[in-house]
Enzyme design. Structure first.
Site, mmCIF file in Angstrom:
data_model
loop_
_atom_site.group_PDB
_atom_site.id
_atom_site.type_symbol
_atom_site.label_atom_id
_atom_site.label_comp_id
_atom_site.label_asym_id
_atom_site.label_seq_id
_atom_site.Cartn_x
_atom_site.Cartn_y
_atom_site.Cartn_z
ATOM 1 C CD1 TRP A 51 -2.324 -2.161 1.608
ATOM 2 C CD2 TRP A 51 -3.048 -1.024 -0.179
ATOM 3 N NE1 TRP A 51 -3.375 -2.856 1.042
ATOM 4 C CE2 TRP A 51 -3.834 -2.188 -0.048
ATOM 5 C CE3 TRP A 51 -3.310 -0.158 -1.244
ATOM 6 C CZ2 TRP A 51 -4.873 -2.503 -0.929
ATOM 7 C CZ3 TRP A 51 -4.342 -0.474 -2.129
ATOM 8 C CH2 TRP A 51 -5.103 -1.627 -1.959
ATOM 9 C CG ASP A 78 -3.213 4.126 4.069
ATOM 10 O OD1 ASP A 78 -4.285 4.000 4.695
ATOM 11 O OD2 ASP A 78 -2.929 3.472 3.043
ATOM 12 C CE LYS A 110 -8.870 -2.852 3.683
ATOM 13 N NZ LYS A 110 -7.890 -1.979 3.087
HETATM 14 C C1 LIG Z 1 -7.369 -1.461 1.830
HETATM 15 C C2 LIG Z 1 -6.282 -0.464 1.917
HETATM 16 C C3 LIG Z 1 -6.145 0.582 0.978
HETATM 17 C C4 LIG Z 1 -7.053 0.720 -0.229
HETATM 18 O O1 LIG Z 1 -8.295 1.168 0.120
HETATM 19 P P1 LIG Z 1 -9.409 1.532 -0.977
HETATM 20 O O2 LIG Z 1 -10.506 2.029 -0.127
HETATM 21 O O3 LIG Z 1 -9.724 0.279 -1.729
HETATM 22 O O4 LIG Z 1 -8.849 2.572 -1.868
HETATM 23 C C5 LIG Z 1 -5.122 1.489 1.159
HETATM 24 N N1 LIG Z 1 -4.277 1.389 2.205
HETATM 25 C C6 LIG Z 1 -4.365 0.399 3.109
HETATM 26 C C7 LIG Z 1 -3.394 0.343 4.244
HETATM 27 C C8 LIG Z 1 -5.368 -0.556 2.998
HETATM 28 O O5 LIG Z 1 -5.465 -1.538 3.899
#
Ligand SMILES: *Cc1c(COP(=O)(O)O)cnc(C)c1O
Length: 361
Positions: free
Chosen positions: A102, A172, A196
């Site tokens: 990511w 993030d 999540k």
């Molecule tokens: C799932 C995830 C993403 C992507 O998220 P989207 O909502 O599909 O854009 C980005 N960063 C992390 C750490 C993730 O777990």
């Protein structure tokens, strides 16, 4: 009621109590004779709910008053691009720490908007450990430092907040927000896709220090500008009303359970129990991550013989243990242990793993 346990990495399990409450309120939300999805976001009921959700998140995380809380759309991925647009000018650069899938994606989406300095990367070591802080080549003039505290696919997690001096730290937190108490004042900006650890997909929660909203950024349409979203209380256009509502129910669920200190203790115990089962299997199961960098949220593991993967998945699903297939970038299995996954689920999984190893030894 027959129980199955859902280890999905995302969209992930939601707390059963939250789902039941949403079900109960589906046809008549808050005395409105309609569902929450079927009414104006400008109505007094929705406005009150939205404000309460923000207040509850502020209480849970101890968010200081000089931080704005935004409820946005686009997923974390859209904000990989929008963050550089907002926080950096055309001639600026930003530092990125690459610790897995990511954070690498965050780099590639940022590149059209600014100069990216990859200040440290774990790629050469297959992301099995974190680049040590003293190896980071930070630029004191960077617009910000971006990192990914928990890598959902690779299963590596920073334990503790890295010190980056005066440069704003951008995180993030899609897969670890609300999993433990956090000192928000150490960050310039925190963002998380909801699917999540917060609620359904299609919602992004962002916590941003207000002075950063004053940065001119790049020329862009208002819909991309965080300052405009903040000024409009995240209702610049129609928000994800359903997502906002479910996030609010999750915040209430967390407060009722005792808050993030309680969750941290539960999450620690769950992860410890699963890693113990893996490490104690005499090599039957294996997690390749350096122990100090292991994630509490996402636990990838392999079987000693990958020819058994399909049988493991088939039998685990039949035993009510869902979504254990690993991401294709890593292979094997992955168990995600977000807040909504209780200790009983981990006990069911480790019991199954022991039994499987005996039967297929
Ligand atoms: C799932 C995830 C993403 C992507 O998220 P989207 O909502 O599909 O854009 C980005 N960063 C992390 C750490 C993730 O777990």
């Amino acid at each position: 009621m027959s129980r199955v346990w859902n280890f999905s990495a995302g969209p992930a399990a939601l707390p059963q109590a939250v789902l039941e409450r949403a079900q109960h309120e589906m046809l008549d939300w808050n005395g409105s004779d309609a569902s929450v999805m079927e009414q104006s976001h400008r109505g007094k009921r929705f406005i009150a709910m939205a404000a309460q959700a923000e207040a509850d998140l502020r209480e849970l995380m101890g968010i200081p008053a000089d931080y704005a809380v935004l409820f946005l759309q686009g997923g974390a991925t859209q904000h990989f691009a929008q963050i550089p647009m907002n926080l950096a000018g055309e001639h600026d650069s930003a530092d990125y720490i690459v610790s897995g899938h990511w954070s690498a994606k965050a780099v590639s989406e940022a590149r059209p908007y600014l100069r990216v300095n990859v200040a440290a990367s774990g790629e050469a070591g297959d992301y099995l450990k974190l680049p040590p802080r003293d190896s980071w080549q930070l630029d004191p003039h960077a617009a910000y430092v971006h990192y990914t505290p928990n890598e959902t696919i690779h299963g590596v997690e920073f334990h503790g907040i890295p010190d980056v001096g005066e440069v704003p730290l951008v995180a993030d937190m899609s897969s670890n927000i609300l999993s433990e108490p956090l000192d928000v004042s150490r960050f310039g900006l925190i963002y998380a896709g909801a699917q999540k650890n917060i609620g359904p997909s299609g919602l992004v929660v962002m916590i941003v220090r207000r002075d950063l909203l004053q940065r001119p950024g790049r020329p862009m349409a208002r819909i991309f500008r965080y300052a405009d979203h903040a000024a409009a209380d995240s209702m610049l256009n129609t928000p994800n009303t359903w997502g906002w509502y479910l996030a609010g129910l999750t915040f209430q669920w967390l407060l009722a359970l005792g808050g993030l200190g309680v969750m941290a203790e539960r999450n620690r115990a769950k992860a410890e129990s699963l890693y113990r089962a893996i490490d104690g299997s005499g090599g039957y199961y294996r997690n390749p991550i350096e122990p100090a960098a292991r994630s509490r949220m996402n636990v990838p593991f392999t079987l000693h013989d990958s020819a058994l993967d399909a049988v493991f998945l088939q039998e685990s699903e039949a035993a009510g243990l869902l979504a254990l297939k690993g991401h294709k970038a890593v292979g094997g299995m992955r168990a995600s242990l977000y807040n909504a996954v209780p200790m009983e689920a981990v006990q069911a999984l480790t019991g199954f793993m022991r039994d499987f190893a005996q039967r297929h030894g």
